[in-house]
Design a protein around this motif. Structure first.
Motif, PDB file in Angstrom:
ATOM      1  N   TRP A 139      22.449 -26.508 117.294  1.00 32.93           N
ATOM      2  CA  TRP A 139      23.227 -27.153 118.171  1.00 32.93           C
ATOM      3  C   TRP A 139      24.523 -25.979 118.245  1.00 32.93           C
ATOM      4  O   TRP A 139      25.132 -25.684 117.257  1.00 32.93           O
ATOM      5  N   ARG A 147      27.522 -34.128 117.472  1.00 33.89           N
ATOM      6  CA  ARG A 147      26.772 -33.722 118.584  1.00 33.89           C
ATOM      7  C   ARG A 147      27.530 -33.758 119.935  1.00 33.89           C
ATOM      8  O   ARG A 147      27.751 -34.955 120.434  1.00 33.89           O
ATOM      9  N   GLY A 148      27.992 -32.933 120.584  1.00 26.90           N
ATOM     10  CA  GLY A 148      28.915 -32.904 121.582  1.00 26.90           C
ATOM     11  C   GLY A 148      30.358 -33.218 121.514  1.00 26.90           C
ATOM     12  O   GLY A 148      30.969 -33.657 122.350  1.00 26.90           O
ATOM     13  N   GLN A 174      20.652 -36.042 131.666  1.00 20.03           N
ATOM     14  CA  GLN A 174      20.466 -37.144 130.272  1.00 20.03           C
ATOM     15  C   GLN A 174      19.946 -38.482 130.908  1.00 20.03           C
ATOM     16  O   GLN A 174      20.647 -39.076 131.874  1.00 20.03           O
ATOM     17  N   ARG A 216      28.281 -34.767 127.648  1.00 16.94           N
ATOM     18  CA  ARG A 216      28.250 -34.835 125.771  1.00 16.94           C
ATOM     19  C   ARG A 216      27.188 -34.520 125.289  1.00 16.94           C
ATOM     20  O   ARG A 216      27.112 -33.465 124.566  1.00 16.94           O
ATOM     21  N   GLU A 217      26.058 -34.772 125.743  1.00 16.08           N
ATOM     22  CA  GLU A 217      24.392 -34.557 124.811  1.00 16.08           C
ATOM     23  C   GLU A 217      23.432 -34.113 125.716  1.00 16.08           C
ATOM     24  O   GLU A 217      22.511 -33.527 125.291  1.00 16.08           O
ATOM     25  N   ARG A 264      26.993 -27.303 127.349  1.00 15.57           N
ATOM     26  CA  ARG A 264      26.216 -27.959 126.344  1.00 15.57           C
ATOM     27  C   ARG A 264      26.295 -27.514 125.039  1.00 15.57           C
ATOM     28  O   ARG A 264      26.311 -26.444 124.657  1.00 15.57           O
TER      29      ARG A 264
END
Length: 542
Positions: A333, A22-23, A493, A473-474, A371
């Motif tokens: 994602w 993820r990311g 975030q 990153r996320e 993203r």
């Protein structure tokens, strides 16, 4: 906060998380062109293993290795004759195991391509299937009788040009091939074929593979009624192949694919923290990507061709692509790529030579601010340009068939330049299978590594920044806006707010930072206005 200071926030053992992907920053390797260890002019698995330090130094999270499987090489590895074998051109299964071991020792996850929509016509499955209509694998491929006049079953067209059907005299039937005639389509509607493919997946997961990139996924199942595709509405785009004249409604994207992917996810889950990524192109790509990644029970991620074939990079293009992945409940994602083995180098498509340096810095910052996952194609971190391959040196079957109207894929597949002054630029001691780029010596790894201002080192800094900033990153993405040539969006975030701002044009552009904004990374001048291809990331007040 400086980039260096922000690195202190980087979590330890990043790739050990179950959702390491993820990311993630994923580095794509095209084996034929990465590094040749035995001097035959063709890259191989040992060459990859010997140069993995380069990828680790980038601080990528994973490598994705394009096909190295046993193949007649009619489409350079995407025509597979043994899904579990390594082609001797690339080495042995022991060489692959050594690659997995070295990647993991360096903290890199390893992904490989899986090609499930078709095989080579030299695969034993197809050789058996074509023998008769009643053998054990008679229904493992897509066969159909001709129309009464002897013509193909319907109007479907091949990506490479001409009908997607080829006559086979042994069966007295046509077989389907969405790509080359040497790439017959597997019949994934058949439960036995599904079981065989899932066994292939288990084989590679058991060897330590951490994930799959699944090629041409939406071609894995077809309309069982074999309905004709409707004409493509006029859209002003050039049409160089019969394929371009159809809306691909019935030869791809069948609803059964999503159900099959739930079985794929089940196999992946058997092996723990693995990652599955779909490649999805075509006329209904966004809808199909959502279906293939829905509800955390199918694939983890998907990427399409939003940027890969775009003639221009505009704020509107970026905002439209990002809007397709707002982050709602049950949504997969996204992953993003500006270049790959099928798409021309972005710097050659999107920037004139005068502004290439500035553009490359902006492009790296943009890709690593989106993203989703960031996919870098080998050499992208060097700023490699597209190479103009003369007709007599073309290898790409699509380019040869459609010359000169289709841009050759060979131009992005040229050898990786490792050493500026060596024969073959350090790629091989023999004659490379494709010519090296005339301007690539100046961009070689050894020349850039020692230059702190090089594109290579800039890319490293941008990857480090992405890893250091949780919002990049996320985090979620908000307020994507196009104001002339200026693109802006926010990443958020845990209370952190980052403004990402990019001038996507070769002209200066006005802008104003919000009060209290603090720039943490920038390229190009931004006062009193943005220079061509300037970009910045600024911390906003919460």
């Amino acid at each position: 906060m400086s980039i260096a200071a922000s690195l202190k926030q980087q979590p330890q053992n990043e790739t050990e998380r179950a959702d390491w992907w993820r990311g993630a920053v994923i580095y794509q390797i095209y084996p034929r062109s990465f590094a040749d260890s035995n001097g035959d002019g063709i890259g191989d698995l040992n060459g990859i293993t010997r140069h993995l330090d380069h990828v680790a130094d980038l601080a990528a999270d994973a490598i994705w290795v394009s096909p190295f499987f046993t193949s007649p090489m009619r489409d350079f590895g995407y025509d597979i004759s043994d899904f579990r074998g390594v082609d001797p051109i690339f080495g042995t299964i022991a060489d692959f195991d050594a690659l997995v071991e070295r990647a993991h020792a360096l903290g890199l996850k390893l992904m490989i391509d899986q090609v499930w929509s078709h095989s080579s016509n030299q695969h034993p499955w197809f050789e058996e299937s074509r023998q008769s209509r009643d053998n054990a694998r008679a229904d493992w491929y897509v066969w159909h009788d001709p129309k009464p006049d002897g013509s193909p079953p319907n109007n479907w067209q091949s990506v490479f040009g001409g009908p997607a059907w080829t006559w086979d005299a042994r069966r007295g039937q046509y077989y389907l091939h969405n790509f080359l005639a040497e790439q017959p389509d597997l019949n994934l509607h058949n439960p036995d074929v599904q079981a065989a493919i899932l066994d292939v997946a288990r084989f590679w997961f058991a060897r330590g593979v951490d994930g799959f990139r699944i090629d041409a996924l939406n071609y894995t199942m077809h309309d069982l009624e074999l309905r004709d595709n409707p004409p493509m509405p006029e859209d002003g785009k050039p049409r160089t192949r019969p394929y371009d004249f159809q809306l691909k409604q019935f030869n791809q994207g069948h609803e059964g694919i999503a159900r099959f992917l739930e079985r794929v996810r089940g196999v992946a889950d058997e092996f723990g923290a693995t990652f599955t990524l779909a490649e999805v192109g075509g006329d209904f790509a966004e809808t199909q990507m959502k279906e293939f990644t829905a509800d955390d029970k199918r694939l983890n991620s998907a990427y399409g061709f939003d940027f890969l074939y775009a003639d221009k990079l505009t704020p509107q293009t970026v905002c439209k692509a990002l809007a397709g992945w707002p982050g709602g409940d049950g949504e997969g994602w996204p992953s993003w790529a500006f270049e790959n083995h099928d798409a021309p180098r972005a710097v050659s498509r999107w920037a004139d030579p005068e502004h290439r340096e500035a553009f490359l810095r902006m492009k790296a910052m943009l890709l690593l601010s989106l993203r989703g996952n960031s996919i870098l194609f080998q050499g992208e971190e060097l700023g490699l340009t597209q190479v103009d391959i003369p007709f007599d040196k073309l290898q790409d079957p699509e380019a040869i068939a459609n010359w000169p109207l289709t841009l050759s894929r060979d131009g992005v597949r040229t050898p990786m330049p490792w050493q500026a002054t060596h024969e073959g630029l350090g790629f091989s001691t023999g004659e490379p299978w494709l010519p090296t780029g005339p301007d690539h010596a100046a961009l070689a790894v050894d020349r850039q590594a020692g230059d702190p201002e090089s594109i290579l080192n800039w890319t490293k800094r941008m990857i480090a920044l992405r890893k250091a900033q949780p919002a990049l990153r996320e985090g979620t993405l908000h307020d994507c806006r196009a104001d002339g040539s200026v693109l802006t969006f926010e990443r958020r975030q845990d209370g952190q707010r980052l403004l990402c701002l990019f001038n996507l044009a070769a002209e200066r552009a006005a802008f104003a930072l919000p009060d209290g904004a603090r720039i943490i990374a920038a390229t190009g001048t931004h006062e009193p206005n943005l220079a061509p291809y300037a970009a910045l990331i600024a911390q906003l007040e919460s």
